[in-house]
Design a protein around this motif. Structure first.
Motif, PDB file in Angstrom:
ATOM      1  N   ASP B  71       0.852  -1.195   0.000  1.00  0.00           N
ATOM      2  CA  ASP B  71       0.000   0.000   0.000  1.00  0.00           C
ATOM      3  C   ASP B  71       0.890   1.247   0.000  1.00  0.00           C
ATOM      4  O   ASP B  71       1.687   1.442   0.918  1.00  0.00           O
ATOM      5  CB  ASP B  71      -0.879  -0.026   1.255  1.00  0.00           C
ATOM      6  CG  ASP B  71      -1.725   1.231   1.417  1.00  0.00           C
ATOM      7  OD1 ASP B  71      -1.786   2.046   0.476  1.00  0.00           O
ATOM      8  OD2 ASP B  71      -2.335   1.387   2.493  1.00  0.00           O
ATOM      9  N   PRO B  72       0.777   2.095  -1.024  1.00  0.00           N
ATOM     10  CA  PRO B  72       1.670   3.269  -1.086  1.00  0.00           C
ATOM     11  C   PRO B  72       1.438   4.258   0.045  1.00  0.00           C
ATOM     12  O   PRO B  72       2.288   5.107   0.295  1.00  0.00           O
ATOM     13  CB  PRO B  72       1.335   3.896  -2.449  1.00  0.00           C
ATOM     14  CG  PRO B  72      -0.006   3.366  -2.819  1.00  0.00           C
ATOM     15  CD  PRO B  72      -0.110   2.006  -2.197  1.00  0.00           C
ATOM     16  N   GLU B  73       0.323   4.158   0.703  1.00  0.00           N
ATOM     17  CA  GLU B  73       0.045   5.049   1.829  1.00  0.00           C
ATOM     18  C   GLU B  73       0.414   4.414   3.176  1.00  0.00           C
ATOM     19  O   GLU B  73       0.273   5.070   4.209  1.00  0.00           O
ATOM     20  CB  GLU B  73      -1.438   5.452   1.832  1.00  0.00           C
ATOM     21  CG  GLU B  73      -1.827   6.174   0.545  1.00  0.00           C
ATOM     22  CD  GLU B  73      -3.296   6.573   0.476  1.00  0.00           C
ATOM     23  OE1 GLU B  73      -4.002   6.448   1.498  1.00  0.00           O
ATOM     24  OE2 GLU B  73      -3.726   6.997  -0.614  1.00  0.00           O
ATOM     25  N   ASN B 251       5.130  13.762   0.774  1.00  0.00           N
ATOM     26  CA  ASN B 251       4.379  13.134  -0.321  1.00  0.00           C
ATOM     27  C   ASN B 251       4.715  13.717  -1.684  1.00  0.00           C
ATOM     28  O   ASN B 251       4.363  13.143  -2.707  1.00  0.00           O
ATOM     29  CB  ASN B 251       2.882  13.260  -0.065  1.00  0.00           C
ATOM     30  CG  ASN B 251       2.438  12.371   1.082  1.00  0.00           C
ATOM     31  OD1 ASN B 251       2.983  11.282   1.259  1.00  0.00           O
ATOM     32  ND2 ASN B 251       1.480  12.842   1.867  1.00  0.00           N
ATOM     33  N   VAL B 253       7.796  14.194  -2.739  1.00  0.00           N
ATOM     34  CA  VAL B 253       9.094  13.705  -3.224  1.00  0.00           C
ATOM     35  C   VAL B 253       9.348  12.221  -2.952  1.00  0.00           C
ATOM     36  O   VAL B 253      10.233  11.628  -3.568  1.00  0.00           O
ATOM     37  CB  VAL B 253      10.276  14.520  -2.607  1.00  0.00           C
ATOM     38  CG1 VAL B 253      10.170  15.998  -2.977  1.00  0.00           C
ATOM     39  CG2 VAL B 253      10.355  14.358  -1.093  1.00  0.00           C
ATOM     40  N   ARG B 254       8.582  11.622  -2.059  1.00  0.00           N
ATOM     41  CA  ARG B 254       8.937  10.256  -1.683  1.00  0.00           C
ATOM     42  C   ARG B 254       8.584   9.259  -2.787  1.00  0.00           C
ATOM     43  O   ARG B 254       7.771   9.551  -3.662  1.00  0.00           O
ATOM     44  CB  ARG B 254       8.257   9.869  -0.356  1.00  0.00           C
ATOM     45  CG  ARG B 254       6.769   9.653  -0.452  1.00  0.00           C
ATOM     46  CD  ARG B 254       6.150   9.400   0.920  1.00  0.00           C
ATOM     47  NE  ARG B 254       4.716   9.198   0.824  1.00  0.00           N
ATOM     48  CZ  ARG B 254       4.129   8.006   0.665  1.00  0.00           C
ATOM     49  NH1 ARG B 254       4.858   6.908   0.601  1.00  0.00           N
ATOM     50  NH2 ARG B 254       2.818   7.904   0.565  1.00  0.00           N
ATOM     51  N   ASN B 255       9.213   8.105  -2.713  1.00  0.00           N
ATOM     52  CA  ASN B 255       8.942   7.008  -3.641  1.00  0.00           C
ATOM     53  C   ASN B 255       7.670   6.316  -3.142  1.00  0.00           C
ATOM     54  O   ASN B 255       7.713   5.462  -2.262  1.00  0.00           O
ATOM     55  CB  ASN B 255      10.152   6.065  -3.646  1.00  0.00           C
ATOM     56  CG  ASN B 255      10.014   4.896  -4.606  1.00  0.00           C
ATOM     57  OD1 ASN B 255       9.006   4.767  -5.307  1.00  0.00           O
ATOM     58  ND2 ASN B 255      11.017   4.044  -4.644  1.00  0.00           N
ATOM     59  N   HIS B 256       6.525   6.704  -3.724  1.00  0.00           N
ATOM     60  CA  HIS B 256       5.235   6.311  -3.136  1.00  0.00           C
ATOM     61  C   HIS B 256       5.046   4.807  -3.030  1.00  0.00           C
ATOM     62  O   HIS B 256       4.435   4.325  -2.090  1.00  0.00           O
ATOM     63  CB  HIS B 256       4.084   6.950  -3.916  1.00  0.00           C
ATOM     64  CG  HIS B 256       3.938   8.407  -3.617  1.00  0.00           C
ATOM     65  ND1 HIS B 256       3.064   8.882  -2.684  1.00  0.00           N
ATOM     66  CD2 HIS B 256       4.606   9.490  -4.080  1.00  0.00           C
ATOM     67  CE1 HIS B 256       3.164  10.198  -2.598  1.00  0.00           C
ATOM     68  NE2 HIS B 256       4.095  10.596  -3.441  1.00  0.00           N
ATOM     69  N   PHE B 257       5.559   4.085  -4.024  1.00  0.00           N
ATOM     70  CA  PHE B 257       5.403   2.626  -3.980  1.00  0.00           C
ATOM     71  C   PHE B 257       6.664   1.948  -3.435  1.00  0.00           C
ATOM     72  O   PHE B 257       6.910   0.784  -3.710  1.00  0.00           O
ATOM     73  CB  PHE B 257       5.007   2.090  -5.362  1.00  0.00           C
ATOM     74  CG  PHE B 257       3.564   2.367  -5.699  1.00  0.00           C
ATOM     75  CD1 PHE B 257       2.584   1.415  -5.447  1.00  0.00           C
ATOM     76  CD2 PHE B 257       3.174   3.591  -6.225  1.00  0.00           C
ATOM     77  CE1 PHE B 257       1.249   1.674  -5.733  1.00  0.00           C
ATOM     78  CE2 PHE B 257       1.838   3.865  -6.512  1.00  0.00           C
ATOM     79  CZ  PHE B 257       0.870   2.888  -6.266  1.00  0.00           C
ATOM     80  N   MET B 259       7.551   1.244  -0.281  1.00  0.00           N
ATOM     81  CA  MET B 259       7.490   0.457   0.955  1.00  0.00           C
ATOM     82  C   MET B 259       7.058  -0.980   0.664  1.00  0.00           C
ATOM     83  O   MET B 259       5.968  -1.218   0.153  1.00  0.00           O
ATOM     84  CB  MET B 259       6.519   1.094   1.942  1.00  0.00           C
ATOM     85  CG  MET B 259       6.943   2.481   2.422  1.00  0.00           C
ATOM     86  SD  MET B 259       8.651   2.552   3.016  1.00  0.00           S
ATOM     87  CE  MET B 259       8.584   1.299   4.291  1.00  0.00           C
TER      88      MET B 259
END
Lengths: 380, 380
Positions: B71-73, B251, B253-257, B259
């Motif tokens: 989950d990207p969140e 949110n 700049v981060r690599n959303h996927f 984790m």
């Protein structure tokens, strides 16, 4: 001004200027919003066929070792990849998926106003990084649902691009160019321009789609992943192959201890199990054929695909396809669609199991009917 | 000019200027160089006590789901962390360890010449990121093996620092400040200066070491991790807690996927098993006491520690301690040491099992004797 666009006063001017929109909303967020889980998860081009049983076993086995950091050099995996691709280990860098590697690459090469060329509607996460480091994105259109090497090169020459991004096979359309076409593109790159060749789906494409890897050629960097054919999207393992001078530069900026231990073990095992990959390719081919049939059954055209997804032309405009997409979601089928016209006339459906395909076959006519009804209502 | 300092001509001026040195060489690389594995892995402050059995089970269970992106969140984990810390979910961002979060934070706030303050010899990965984004590092010395809040504040005021980095408890010395001292530091921050409070080891410190988390206070951002007390270094899960305006900027700049799926599941389970964490704290305390004893047995002084490692003062200078460190490595005991004088008179030994401690007890006198012999030889 919404909450998300408020700025902390300590942000850099660049950070303060960045949009708060993100490339993709995850299926989990959509499920939370609608209150029910999807029945078929076919929107992110994950491999429902999974990683090989040996890979799962290796990862299960590694769980107890997770107290240790993963090797920051991903040594064993890089060695195996070097053998696999017949290159030197220092010509490979392992990262947190292609997304993570694109972040590092863009960081290394793009600064305020650096011109970069891509296709309008190509991978938005690349654009996210370019914008994120202050670069300027120039786009060319697809030609008949193919990314267009000649137009990309011409635009790069025109704007003095430092990077050209091309995915082959292409996401989101699934089309591909032959190795010869890509090699010609490499040969015609303007001086100083790097081709970022995203080959996330290449293991699923016809044999010979990828031009031979030549790490002596500093004009191109290849991006590969364990997320698609190898079925390990949730493990976050990608790698880049290229000239050692460029590859070594990643070591100046990357998160050295960022690669998970279980993931490294899993990827190494997955790489060793090429028979599984071949088996997946067969299952993907079967599912592609089924998706073509489903399109035909609904009077629609599917774009022939060299990937684990198929773009189905819904036969009207983007608004119509978006309505189809929403209806599919409400019927429990998670899919996505291209962002840009005219490719946004399509919905993009990942390959899946027979059960997944049965759900699509059942849901698509309903979704199309709902979308048509919406159009008819608007006309009244 | 070595291979590694050759530059690809497409690098940005900043990237071209970056050193190719990295903060840490992994133990695996050292094992490859010496040709034999370490018998005791006590150099990276990993938790040899591991994650809880329930966490390992959850990760093993999740291995089969790795075909799906995480989950990207990191929704479920963030929700649980929000409850745990009594904050709102939008005041927490999950990232690939504190290293990954420091990368994003520095990227958001530091650009060419941005002044940043830290202690000389504090966490080098923070400095790696600051240098990596073009910032200027200003340092103050430790005072009696403690990071010095007053000096840090004074320096920040002097140079107009945007960030102050402080780890509490401190790495590499293991010393800590009370919550009251840290709170006083927060209250005395110059306007516009953000305190980056790295609390990687705080779960292992005396209860009450962390000041109360107040996310309304935008002057401080807290960094936490599952790598230390929770024993999940190889899963790469950290989180930052702070004011929602700053947190939401991640949110952009981060690599959303980025984790991993197995990691998210593992961290969620680990958080739920606080009894295990308490048990680990007891084992760490036992091992700390044993390390103090070992120091005493060798006529050395140990720095009292609030972490899962102990810095042992080898009683001479950095060169001597480095010789001790090398000798320990040759005897199969992987440890590290502070980089900067006078703290580099110490070797830093992670807490371990009884077997690990027995190895240290046996190896340290030999290593000290070897180092003394080397000194004696040089004198001749």
């Amino acid at each position: 001004m919404t909450k998300d666009t408020e700025n902390d006063p300590r942000l850099t001017p660049l950070a303060a200027s960045l949009p708060s929109t993100v490339p993709f909303i995850g299926p989990e967020a959509q499920e939370r919003a609608k209150g029910t889980p999807f029945k078929a998860r076919l929107g992110a081009n994950e491999s429902v066929f999974g990683p090989s049983p040996s890979t799962i076993r290796a990862m299960r086995q590694a769980a107890k070792d997770v107290w240790m950091y993963g090797d920051p050099e991903s040594h064993d995996l890089r060695m195996a990849l070097a053998v696999h691709h017949v290159v030197n280990p220092d010509e490979i860098v392992v990262g947190a998926g292609i997304d993570g590697l694109l972040d590092s690459l863009v960081r290394l090469t793009v600064t305020d106003g650096t011109p970069v060329v891509t296709s309008a509607g190509a991978y938005p996460t690349f654009n996210y990084h370019v914008t994120g480091y202050g670069g300027t994105i120039h786009t060319v259109n697809y030609t008949a649902d193919f990314e267009d090497p000649d137009h990309l090169i011409a635009k790069a020459r025109e704007v003095g691009a430092k990077l050209i991004y091309l995915s082959n096979p292409d996401n989101p359309m699934g089309t591909y160019h032959t190795a010869a076409t890509i090699q010609r593109m490499i040969e015609s790159l303007p001086k100083g321009c790097l081709l970022v060749l995203d080959e996330a789906y290449v293991e699923l494409a016809p044999k010979g789609t990828a031009p031979a890897i030549n790490t002596k050629d500093s004009r191109v960097i290849r991006m590969r992943t364990f997320s698609k054919g190898y079925g390990m999207a949730g493990a976050r393992i990608g790698y880049a192959v290229g000239h050692k001078t460029l590859i070594s530069a990643f070591n100046r900026v990357r998160n050295h201890f960022g690669m998970g231990r279980i993931s490294q073990v899993g990827a190494l095992t997955a790489l060793e199990d090429q028979a599984w990959l071949e088996d997946v390719c067969e299952q993907v081919e079967e599912s592609r054929q089924r998706l073509y049939e489903i399109a035909t059954e609904n009077g629609l055209e599917a774009i022939p695909s060299a990937t684990n997804f198929v773009a189905i032309d819904c036969g009207k405009d983007g608004a119509f396809a978006r309505t189809v997409l929403t209806a599919l979601g409400e019927l429990g089928v998670f899919v996505r669609m291209p962002f840009v016209a005219p490719q946004d006339r399509c919905v993009r459906i990942s390959c899946g199991t027979k059960k997944d395909m049965a759900l699509v076959a059942k849901a698509l006519p309903k979704a199309l009917a709902q979308a048509q009804a919406a159009v008819d209502t608007q006309k009244v």
